[in-house]
Design an enzyme around this catalytic site. Sequence first.
Site, PDB file in Angstrom:
ATOM      1  N   CYS A  86       8.201   1.102   8.526  1.00  0.00           N
ATOM      2  CA  CYS A  86       8.826  -0.213   8.341  1.00  0.00           C
ATOM      3  C   CYS A  86      10.121  -0.302   9.144  1.00  0.00           C
ATOM      4  O   CYS A  86      10.083  -0.349  10.365  1.00  0.00           O
ATOM      5  CB  CYS A  86       9.033  -0.485   6.847  1.00  0.00           C
ATOM      6  SG  CYS A  86       9.322  -2.217   6.491  1.00  0.00           S
ATOM      7  N   HIS A 203       3.761   0.871   4.098  1.00  0.00           N
ATOM      8  CA  HIS A 203       4.529   1.939   3.441  1.00  0.00           C
ATOM      9  C   HIS A 203       3.601   2.963   2.779  1.00  0.00           C
ATOM     10  O   HIS A 203       3.223   2.774   1.620  1.00  0.00           O
ATOM     11  CB  HIS A 203       5.406   1.344   2.348  1.00  0.00           C
ATOM     12  CG  HIS A 203       6.588   0.596   2.846  1.00  0.00           C
ATOM     13  ND1 HIS A 203       7.818   1.180   3.035  1.00  0.00           N
ATOM     14  CD2 HIS A 203       6.739  -0.708   3.199  1.00  0.00           C
ATOM     15  CE1 HIS A 203       8.678   0.262   3.477  1.00  0.00           C
ATOM     16  NE2 HIS A 203       8.053  -0.890   3.589  1.00  0.00           N
ATOM     17  N   GLU A 205       4.357   5.758   1.532  1.00  0.00           N
ATOM     18  CA  GLU A 205       5.010   6.415   0.390  1.00  0.00           C
ATOM     19  C   GLU A 205       4.865   5.596  -0.893  1.00  0.00           C
ATOM     20  O   GLU A 205       5.095   6.097  -1.982  1.00  0.00           O
ATOM     21  CB  GLU A 205       6.496   6.679   0.702  1.00  0.00           C
ATOM     22  CG  GLU A 205       7.441   5.501   0.554  1.00  0.00           C
ATOM     23  CD  GLU A 205       7.414   4.526   1.726  1.00  0.00           C
ATOM     24  OE1 GLU A 205       6.520   4.645   2.594  1.00  0.00           O
ATOM     25  OE2 GLU A 205       8.287   3.630   1.762  1.00  0.00           O
TER      26      GLU A 205
END
Lengths: 237, 738
Positions: A86, A203, A205
């Site tokens: 990002c 993302h 994560e």
Amino acid sequence: MKFGVVVFPGSNCDADCYWVIERVLRQPVRYLWHGDGEIPDVDCVILPGGFSYGDYLRAGAIARFSPIMRAVAQFAANGGLVLGICNGFQILLEAGLLPGAMRPNDSLRFRCCPTWLKVERYDTPFTCAVPRGRTLRIPIAHFEGNYYADPQQLRQLQRERQVVFRYATRDGRVVPEANPNGSLDNIAGIVNRAGNVLGMMPHPERCAEAVLGGEDGRYVFESLIAYWQQKAGDGPR
Amino acid sequence: MTPEQILARRAWRQMALRDEEYHRLVEMLGRHPNWTELGMFAVLWSEHCAYKHSRLHLGQLPTEAEWVLVGPGENAGVLDVGEEMAVAFRIESHNHPIAVEPYQGAATGVGGIIRDVLAMGARPIALLDSLRFGPPEEPRCRYTFAGVVSGIAGYGNCVGVPTVGGELYFEEPYRHNPLCNVMCIGILPRSRLRRARAAGIGNSVILVGSRTGRDGIHGATFASEELDERSEERRPAVQVGDPFTEKLLIEACLELVERELVVGIQDMGAAGITSSCAETAARAGTGMRIDLDRVPLREEGMTPYEIMLSESQERMLIIAPRGKEEAVLEVCRRWGLEGAVIGEVTGDGHLKVFWRGELVADVPVKALAAGAPVYDAPASPPSDLEQRWRVPSLPEPTDCGEVLKLLLRSPSLAHKSWVWEQYDHMVQVNTVVLPGADAAVLRLKGTRKGIAASCDGNGRYTYLDPYRGAVLAVAEACRNVSCVGARPLGITNCLNFGNPEKPDVMWSFREVVRGMADACRALGVPVTGGNVSFYNESPAGPVYPTPVVGAVGLLERIEERVPSVFPGPGYRIALLGSTRAWLQGSEYLKVMYQLVAGRPPEVDLRLERAVQQVCRAAARRGLLASAHDCAEGGLAVTLAESCFSPEPVGASVKLPPELGNAAGLFGEGPSRVVVSFAPQAESRLRALCVEHGVGLLLLGWTVAEARLQIRCEDRVLVDEDVGGLMAEWQNALPSLMG
């Protein structure tokens, strides 16, 4: 495998990356401070999401001047693994470590939603552990994720097979309806020519634990670990 | 202006102080105030800061429970959630600012409530917002709505705190007075709990964060007046937000707390330096001496008056142990923030302000922080109250499927993803249940627990019956939290009303507080703080009396959470709890007949409590496949929403004869939850219901074919394709907003 997560002023996914690496993948991890001019002994540097320096000018435009970014460029030039997520992707573009630029989303609104990603290459350190043919469900959250490259850059991206992720439908069709932000060719993530620096808007994560509704993001981190273990197994380091 | 000139021109009036209030402060001070002192009093004695009209009544609210660590009176309430962890939370309004400047008004509202939670030593982990606007067909209302949403997004996303839930209504009375209430939740290890107290004579007073500028002077005063055509000129009273600095402030303050460098900490919101110094000193029973020449300023030539009253954002006041100043400033520098030692704690109970070597203000902190008068304003019910309860006799609908679609399209009921996709609702990787469910659920890292949160308040109900409306709001907020399986631990309230000097507004306020107190007592949920916002009134009239209840609940095990949608075919569907529903005050009356009428139902609080207990007990035992509060739009809308899972599910439902009408399908009522469960769970669920004296009315089954079919005896009332219903529901807001 040792990870370093860079903390810029305004990074806000630094702790999330740290959490996933330490608590989910059980790998050693440390924070790298933006003001430091050197990368300590790590095998992979992560540039996390957030709003570095507030992103008041243009996403990533100020962060590229941080002392740590000179070190990251050197680290990458030496073949070190760099993952920009990002805002981290935006910074990699601004720093010239990846080609192209980000424009505001075509909706002109911030967008946080799940996306499906078609994996275009499985021979990168970031995707080698993804099951073949699997479309990954990974969320995005950004205002400037509308990837642009000029025609020459785009030809090069295609020629060098640098596009790693494209926004797709659940069954892996790359079509305009699956494009959440207006990105050129539905591009969601690219690598540099050497293949050791990846930038991606989604993302991973945020979907590395079942409790959060999905684990597809783990494949990106597990690929890195698998690649690194293989490399370590190949010869002395 | 000299004290003589102040007196001659009655200058306090332009600061919204009454004559008798001026005389009161003169008496407390023992002399006439100078200009700076008058400004300080005017702001701290404003309705916004001093709760002059509300304080007397708020005392009725229950505030205690064994798990309450901090109740009202601090920056945020704090609850013990076990394992040495605590949760801090509060809600606050930013209504007037969004009326004149939607983006910045909303953004700074987010910033302010985050700092309130930060001031307890907690890391902010979630935001919820409760929004009210005028009819979305109006361009101005759409402009305000879009601006507020992007302001919340712009600030919350950048600062890295996920916005995980909230609510949104469109009603005529909010046309000129939109409401923006923002709730923040934070977590902290119990040992790091901090108070806003300036304790320890000789300790240092340190200002951290942004420089002080001329923005937002008299913002609190502005918030304590009615809006009128001149309000646009008040735009300079709205502050400008800098979420980047706020993010640094969060990290710096948490590091200061962690390193034991904080004796007391307080947000600088309304009335800036004045309120933070006076309130921290008043709470500790100390005094303070500050030197304005040490305050980092954004612009030159600022007067003591301006410095003391500035509402520049992203500033915190830190009381640090003497001798630790350099360590504090070092942390600030590391985070790229300015910090300045501006004074010290004293023992004389006075706030003494120096500027260029002169004493420019000297006031007793008690007088400033706690000396404002408390009013028991006259209250009487609105003269048309009973007229509001009259509902003309209306025909039964001929096509219930069409009515259902109309309701699903109604902006207040429609899918809100147009709003929450603009918010980063996932950052911090705790969001287990995404926006759109009955309550948001966040995991508590490092434990097996989860936190659930919901914001609720139906202004239409409260307008029609303030007491019942308030009871309904508390019941619904707690029910939403219970639906996901969590035990409500506490609530924070935001009470939005018109001008309290008007007897009917005051009456509504008193009724609302009474209702809230009764409901909280019956449900065993304390109120740990909140905010009162009066003067939400324009020449067109006041807003609906709008209490917004923010409930926080605890899930002992995160895996016991219950989804709000049907998981797939083959499950039994039932209505848990009451089967009674009323068209009074319903969305149905508004959408079909443009009627806001009828007396909303009374809540049987004993039943309500029992229904919520069954929800939680069933969740704990893993008996429920889904649970969805049966609220606005009634049973038909609740069933439809339960079908709207990512993989649409169908439902085949048969209603008993008494529910086979408009009231049964679209009527609203408390203490009802639509649940689904595996057939083999039925006997255990039924036993649980019997044990708690709660009904369980079997309605039908979930089915593979994605159709919603509702029958009653031999009539088919609704037979609609779920995909089609979902499209109506999902497209309503995007098509309005373009």
